[in-house]
Scaffold this motif. Structure first.
Motif, PDB file in Angstrom:
ATOM      1  N   GLN A 123     -69.440 -61.384  36.061  1.00 16.66           N
ATOM      2  CA  GLN A 123     -69.718 -62.805  35.821  1.00 16.66           C
ATOM      3  C   GLN A 123     -71.156 -63.151  36.214  1.00 16.66           C
ATOM      4  O   GLN A 123     -71.777 -64.023  35.623  1.00 16.66           O
ATOM      5  CB  GLN A 123     -68.737 -63.688  36.607  1.00 16.66           C
ATOM      6  CG  GLN A 123     -68.888 -65.163  36.232  1.00 16.66           C
ATOM      7  CD  GLN A 123     -67.809 -66.036  36.846  1.00 16.66           C
ATOM      8  OE1 GLN A 123     -67.429 -65.855  37.986  1.00 16.66           O
ATOM      9  NE2 GLN A 123     -67.309 -66.978  36.073  1.00 16.66           N
ATOM     10  N   ALA A 128     -62.940 -65.800  30.567  1.00 18.24           N
ATOM     11  CA  ALA A 128     -62.777 -65.949  32.021  1.00 18.24           C
ATOM     12  C   ALA A 128     -61.358 -66.390  32.398  1.00 18.24           C
ATOM     13  O   ALA A 128     -60.815 -65.948  33.413  1.00 18.24           O
ATOM     14  CB  ALA A 128     -63.801 -66.941  32.560  1.00 18.24           C
ATOM     15  N   LEU A 133     -63.223 -60.768  37.218  1.00 12.59           N
ATOM     16  CA  LEU A 133     -64.216 -61.790  36.930  1.00 12.59           C
ATOM     17  C   LEU A 133     -65.534 -61.417  37.621  1.00 12.59           C
ATOM     18  O   LEU A 133     -66.603 -61.502  37.036  1.00 12.59           O
ATOM     19  CB  LEU A 133     -63.700 -63.123  37.486  1.00 12.59           C
ATOM     20  CG  LEU A 133     -64.081 -64.403  36.777  1.00 12.59           C
ATOM     21  CD1 LEU A 133     -63.795 -64.344  35.308  1.00 12.59           C
ATOM     22  CD2 LEU A 133     -63.314 -65.582  37.395  1.00 12.59           C
ATOM     23  N   HIS A 134     -65.421 -60.984  38.842  1.00 12.46           N
ATOM     24  CA  HIS A 134     -66.602 -60.655  39.630  1.00 12.46           C
ATOM     25  C   HIS A 134     -67.163 -59.284  39.261  1.00 12.46           C
ATOM     26  O   HIS A 134     -68.367 -59.121  39.083  1.00 12.46           O
ATOM     27  CB  HIS A 134     -66.221 -60.674  41.109  1.00 12.46           C
ATOM     28  CG  HIS A 134     -67.360 -60.410  42.029  1.00 12.46           C
ATOM     29  ND1 HIS A 134     -68.349 -61.339  42.243  1.00 12.46           N
ATOM     30  CD2 HIS A 134     -67.685 -59.325  42.773  1.00 12.46           C
ATOM     31  CE1 HIS A 134     -69.234 -60.839  43.100  1.00 12.46           C
ATOM     32  NE2 HIS A 134     -68.855 -59.618  43.428  1.00 12.46           N
ATOM     33  N   ASP A 179     -73.525 -63.432  28.112  1.00 13.23           N
ATOM     34  CA  ASP A 179     -72.251 -64.148  28.164  1.00 13.23           C
ATOM     35  C   ASP A 179     -71.324 -63.659  27.050  1.00 13.23           C
ATOM     36  O   ASP A 179     -71.077 -64.362  26.070  1.00 13.23           O
ATOM     37  CB  ASP A 179     -72.528 -65.650  28.045  1.00 13.23           C
ATOM     38  CG  ASP A 179     -71.291 -66.489  28.385  1.00 13.23           C
ATOM     39  OD1 ASP A 179     -70.222 -65.898  28.602  1.00 13.23           O
ATOM     40  OD2 ASP A 179     -71.415 -67.728  28.420  1.00 13.23           O
ATOM     41  N   ASP A 189     -62.486 -70.049  38.267  1.00 14.97           N
ATOM     42  CA  ASP A 189     -62.527 -70.470  36.872  1.00 14.97           C
ATOM     43  C   ASP A 189     -62.404 -71.988  36.752  1.00 14.97           C
ATOM     44  O   ASP A 189     -63.060 -72.615  35.924  1.00 14.97           O
ATOM     45  CB  ASP A 189     -61.419 -69.762  36.073  1.00 14.97           C
ATOM     46  CG  ASP A 189     -61.632 -69.898  34.580  1.00 14.97           C
ATOM     47  OD1 ASP A 189     -62.789 -69.784  34.138  1.00 14.97           O
ATOM     48  OD2 ASP A 189     -60.645 -70.133  33.861  1.00 14.97           O
ATOM     49  N   HIS A 241     -68.002 -64.489  27.694  1.00 11.88           N
ATOM     50  CA  HIS A 241     -67.373 -64.207  28.984  1.00 11.88           C
ATOM     51  C   HIS A 241     -66.694 -65.462  29.511  1.00 11.88           C
ATOM     52  O   HIS A 241     -65.588 -65.413  30.038  1.00 11.88           O
ATOM     53  CB  HIS A 241     -68.428 -63.713  29.969  1.00 11.88           C
ATOM     54  CG  HIS A 241     -67.867 -63.297  31.289  1.00 11.88           C
ATOM     55  ND1 HIS A 241     -67.643 -64.192  32.310  1.00 11.88           N
ATOM     56  CD2 HIS A 241     -67.461 -62.088  31.740  1.00 11.88           C
ATOM     57  CE1 HIS A 241     -67.128 -63.544  33.335  1.00 11.88           C
ATOM     58  NE2 HIS A 241     -67.013 -62.274  33.032  1.00 11.88           N
ATOM     59  N   HIS A 242     -67.326 -66.611  29.359  1.00 15.42           N
ATOM     60  CA  HIS A 242     -66.735 -67.820  29.929  1.00 15.42           C
ATOM     61  C   HIS A 242     -65.531 -68.305  29.114  1.00 15.42           C
ATOM     62  O   HIS A 242     -64.780 -69.156  29.587  1.00 15.42           O
ATOM     63  CB  HIS A 242     -67.783 -68.918  30.176  1.00 15.42           C
ATOM     64  CG  HIS A 242     -68.254 -69.688  28.988  1.00 15.42           C
ATOM     65  ND1 HIS A 242     -69.348 -69.336  28.246  1.00 15.42           N
ATOM     66  CD2 HIS A 242     -67.791 -70.832  28.430  1.00 15.42           C
ATOM     67  CE1 HIS A 242     -69.541 -70.227  27.290  1.00 15.42           C
ATOM     68  NE2 HIS A 242     -68.610 -71.151  27.368  1.00 15.42           N
TER      69      HIS A 242
END
Lengths: 690, 690
Positions: free
Chosen positions: A193, A80, A94-95, A213, A301, A76-77
């Motif tokens: 996230q 992002a 993202l949220h 993640d 981010d 995920h990161h």
């Protein structure tokens, strides 16, 4: 002395490879080590399959194909950056997370480029032959840049593949890497996230850990899902404690083979400077974020990146200030120098240490100015980056390919244009914030009295100047960028854009500083090449070079560790996630997303969630697949623990561990939390349902 | 040239006092200005009453008596230090607030000292006479220190009052300030920090604002509430837009009368250094706080202080980098120097500028080392402070009073012991955190290779060394401190405490650096004295000296301002508070305490809450009473807006404003939210009900 030297010549390997150390080249895998230590035979077929299933995220990260229909998985990161660029005030992916229930819903990333390594070719001899022997450093650098551009262009023209010449062993070798490139990449699934980065900065780099993640994408070709031959079969059982596992990914950079002089310069100059800047930016972004939800969304981010780097580098410097790490470094260099001493054939290697030390001193003296002006840290804003690219593109593109600044070479054109013409949102308020702060930093770093600083500020305060530049520039307009890029230097001049004028104002100084870096970099590469030759000659060619954001193979064992007298188990579960939330009273960043509260009872809480292993990784490995002996996907790297942070400079698996999301957790979450059964089936079957 | 000089001699006042500028001495009040501009006659009686009702918080802040029974009011953020020290994991007064419904419930502060100014005496001639004319700086400093200690001791012995010789005009004058001292101070009422500091760091220094930043204490003497003759009558109506108001408080320090050389040194060295340190500490404390609720509680007051200073200093440096502020400074100094030029009687003043510039250069060259070693910024922990005090007390106390380091002089003994023997909690984990980080900073600042750094680290990493020192020291034990303090140097040596050993290790270097500061400080004071004499001679003796944490009178008007084209009204209301919470979705730090949600309907929402005025204030003024022409309490200073931050260096009321809590808001909140009717009555009646 003699005995130890003899011993070295007879039996000590190139590196004392401790435990499961190593970020190995795919064309020089540690076959013997794996056979001896783990009774594993890394066949060519096994390696090729893993290599071609591995994906590099050009934005910085790793991933792997997990279905024949172009489905691929990363963190995920890592995703992002794309999620942030696609989000708006109204729709914050993202949220909230994202799931495309139908292919038509998949979200096309704005400027994401993926690379899949197809072939490696050693071009060391060709590169070095083209560099005149006794030329001064600047001439040698120019010759090296020219031949590299030539090799890359030739390869691109012949194969159509992205072609990068990679410097290995700090200059000891040059390899040509050819990649298949994907630029139509669509997001299929992302969790919130809040669960991907559960525990936030406080739990970042910590273990036990409870993060989902992951982010799933699909690569497209010609508007259709890419047909992929090499993809990893998803293991429902996943990794177990004690298992041998492999990590195939793109560690961005390590500094294990630098000399002591370079090491000390990192410790005393580079890292403190960088940490100071990171902490400055963290305070700026965190406090701006706290002023409104929309601010927080816009900065999210970037703030994550800054906090992540800050925590990592704080860990690195703690390692470098540990006397045992220093003494090991000193001893290793002294021992090797002793082997070189008095041998005419290694005189150049021995002299290399002094040349590197001298080049390091020269660079350190210019470093702050170079970072502020050429690396652009005094003009921190997307608009300045765009303005400078437009200015320099106008000046560089008319030159012969081999004479341009490297980022404007023909082989890099497609990637550069993808980024330059990206439709990513650029927010004027955020730009003013970061530009004003970085102009203030520029004044502090170079001094109010510096004539260039005076010209940059143009009689205004940093805040006023930033506001004027950001209000005045058209850099946020993609059509404007295209027009200037295509129109060349004449259009760029005619545009009269204030940010481009600023870029032009600093360009002479910035380019001059870059020349110092290029020349001293050449000095260091030549010296490292001599040291590298001596090492190969004395100790053989085993080992692995420092990481260079190219594909590497690491291996290790799923294994807990002891910390402060307590045994930390290797694997966490969903049950642990809910316990952690309760322990921390659901206070942010330990709050659970609503869906995870609601679906708790559906989940098998004993499902493994995260696990640690001894595989040797570093930043850039994020999203790397973790595979078992059968080459099946059993997890995905997303972090290392605190004790792994000094791995940048030296590996130790006493406590250091790589952290992964378990494959079973991915399946369980998709099924029970997100109702993404279709996606789960694709992972298990290796293709989409018809 | 001649005309303007003549003009100056004839009619231009010492300062061009713009608008409502000034932090005036109580014995040199701006009577004429007040009469001319505001038709107000500041009588001796009016001034004396206000002076003696004003209270200095030795921990850093201001306040005032508001009842004959010793009740006094300050800001919550001034009381926070005491609230934090009295809090535990189980009972967090900072978070929950506090109200003593009966006198027996009042909470005694652990180490709070209050001072009430009784008298001012000009001792300039006596001090300067005792300093030999042509002595070198070190000798002159020693002589000055000796006579100051003598004057203070003599006054203390004669009056029993705390006696401080204060340096004014950067050395132009020396005044003896005598204070009544209270050390038995008890907390009567504190709201929840969440309403006292509503909006947290994001809204700090902003306006409109909605904070109930108050804390009520009671001073005791001989175990009974102090009987106070001078206290301020509480005005239920409070301040109104357009009103003339006065502020009586203790601004801690300003830098308006320094020379350009000093100003540039602040801008280029001191402030960037300090901001770097603050941002480093903010990141450290914020992230440690995020790891657990108890961490957050332990670090709360320190984190607030760091964030508050960081936001203030970021504003200051933005001001200093504003070219208009610089050019005004340059012009003022050039103009004044032109007046001195060619006049033998002012030769020493003119030469003073160069002497100050040279001293500033010498100090800047030593500054980082002095801050790290002597100011202790490399050993950031309560334990180190205690260890050093014990070590130095042992060495200093046997010396004659006038030869000791100033903090060990007889006149300061009571205050020093109050702090040294405070039973405040000191947490080992928090100590290790801050010590490890500051030792890392020390290494960065002084270099790994520095021989003293090597000795400080003793072959360990900063983290290891910090853990070892904090685990090993007994500094957290008050009985241990008493024993060593009373036993003197012999006991200190015999204790073999590792932290004291560290303090001893650095003491020679630290003291040597201090000597440089003392001597160069003396050079600067003498030079400023010459400039001061020239100014008095040329321009008369009106004006006010830079702030020195002594009592000052400011005045101004309740008045809004224009910002970005919009008019910001002078007064906010409770209605605005609830609107802000809604606008920010009650997201921390914009969430309301439960009681404020519950009692909303009982409140008169039109009650004024906060207001701004043009009164000239700075840090240290927090908690200063705001009074009207009648000398009634109409509000309490708690902040300035962003535009007031550069007031440290120059006042401007174009947008800069002081921010206060309105007296009506205090009464309304006590009554309707907290059910503290008894306390409200005491405020209105000026005494407790029988």
């Amino acid at each position: 002395m003699k005995v130890s030297l003899l011993a070295a010549l007879l039996c000590i390997p190139a590196f004392t490879i401790r435990a499961d150390e190593g970020m190995w080249l795919f064309d020089q895998p540690p076959r013997q080590l794996l056979r001896e230590r783990h009774q594993f035979d890394a066949t060519d077929a096994w390696l090729e399959h893993l290599q071609k299933a591995s994906v590099r995220f050009n934005s910085g990260g790793s991933g792997s194909f997990v279905s024949a229909d172009g489905l691929l998985i990363s963190n995920h990161h890592v995703g992002a950056d794309s999620l942030q660029k696609l989000s708006t005030k109204e729709k914050n992916y993202l949220h909230e997370g994202f799931y495309a229930r139908a292919p038509t819903q998949e979200l096309k990333c704005l400027d994401l480029e993926l690379n899949v390594l197809q072939a490696i070719e050693d071009v060391t001899a060709r590169i070095n032959t083209a560099v005149p022997k006794d030329a001064d450093a600047a001439t040698a650098f120019a010759a090296r840049r020219k031949i590299i551009a030539e090799v890359e262009k030739e390869s691109l023209d012949r194969t159509g593949l992205r072609s990068d010449v990679v410097t290995l062993w700090e200059g000891g070798a040059y390899h040509l890497y050819r990649y298949k490139r994907y630029t139509d990449v669509r997001i299929v699934f992302a969790p919130e996230q809040q669960i991907a980065f559960y525990g936030g900065d406080p739990d970042n780099f910590e273990f036990p850990r409870y993060d989902v993640d992951i982010c799933l994408f699909r690569a497209y070709e010609n508007g259709q899902p890419a047909k992929v031959k090499n993809f990893l079969r998803f293991s429902a059982a996943g990794a177990r404690d004690g298992d041998l596992i492999f990590v195939s990914g793109h560690p961005a950079g390590t500094s294990r083979q630098i000399t002591l002089a370079e090491w000390e310069s990192h410790r005393d100059q580079r890292l403190p400077y960088y940490l100071g800047l990171l902490k400055r930016q963290e305070v700026l972004l965190a406090n701006w974020s706290a002023r409104s939800e929309e601010n927080a969304r816009r900065a999210k981010d970037d703030l994550f990146g800054v906090q992540n780097s800050r925590k990592a580098e704080d860990g690195v410097i703690a390692g470098l200030l540990d006397p045992s790490m220093l003494s090991a470094k000193v001893r290793a260099e002294e021992d090797f120098k002793a082997k070189l001493a008095g041998k005419p054939e290694f005189a150049d290697a021995l002299a290399g240490y002094d040349k590197i030390a001298e080049a390091t001193r020269i660079l350190a003296a210019q470093a702050v100015r170079a970072r502020v002006l050429e690396a652009g840290q005094g003009f921190n804003s997307a608009s300045f980056g765009i303005a400078r690219t437009l200015l320099r593109a106008g000046d560089e593109r008319p030159k012969p390919n081999g004479e341009r600044l490297t980022e404007f070479s023909d082989s890099g054109k497609e990637s550069l244009e993808l980024e330059l013409f990206s439709d990513k949102p650029i927010y004027a308020d955020f730009e003013m914030l970061t530009l004003a702060d970085s102009l203030t930093f520029l004044v502090e770093a170079l001094g109010v009295g510096d004539p260039l600083v005076q010209k940059i500020l143009a009689g205004k305060s940093p805040r006023e100047r930033a506001a004027e530049l950001i209000s005045g520039t058209k850099a946020r307009d993609v059509a404007f960028r295209r027009r200037l890029y295509e129109g060349g230097a004449v259009s760029v001049s005619a545009a009269n854009d204030p940010m481009i004028a600023l870029a032009r104002l600093v360009d002479a100084d910035a380019r001059a500083l870059r020349k110092v870096y290029e020349a001293q970099g050449e000095v260091k590469q030549q010296a490292h090449a001599a040291i590298s030759r001596a090492r190969n000659s004395l100790l053989g060619t085993t080992g692995y070079p420092d990481a260079t954001f190219t594909l590497r193979l690491a291996f290790g064992v799923v294994k807990g560790y002891e910390d402060a007298g307590k045994q930390v188990p290797a694997v966490t579960t969903f049950a642990g996630l809910y316990e952690r939330a309760q322990e921390m009273k659901n206070r942010p960043p330990f709050d659970l997303p609503p869906l995870w509260v609601k679906r708790k009872s559906s989940l098998n809480l004993n499902t493994p969630l995260n696990f640690v292993s001894t595989a040797d990784i570093i930043g850039g490995n994020s999203g790397s697949p973790v595979v078992n002996r059968a080459g099946e996907f059993v997890g995905i790297i997303f972090d290392g623990n605190l004790q792994s942070l000094p791995w940048d400079y030296a590996f130790s698996d006493k406590q250091g561990r790589a952290t992964s999301v378990h494959s079973a957790a991915i399946l369980e979450a998709l099924d029970k939390v997100y109702g993404a059964q279709e996606l789960g089936r694709e992972l298990l079957n290796g293709r989409r349902s018809k």
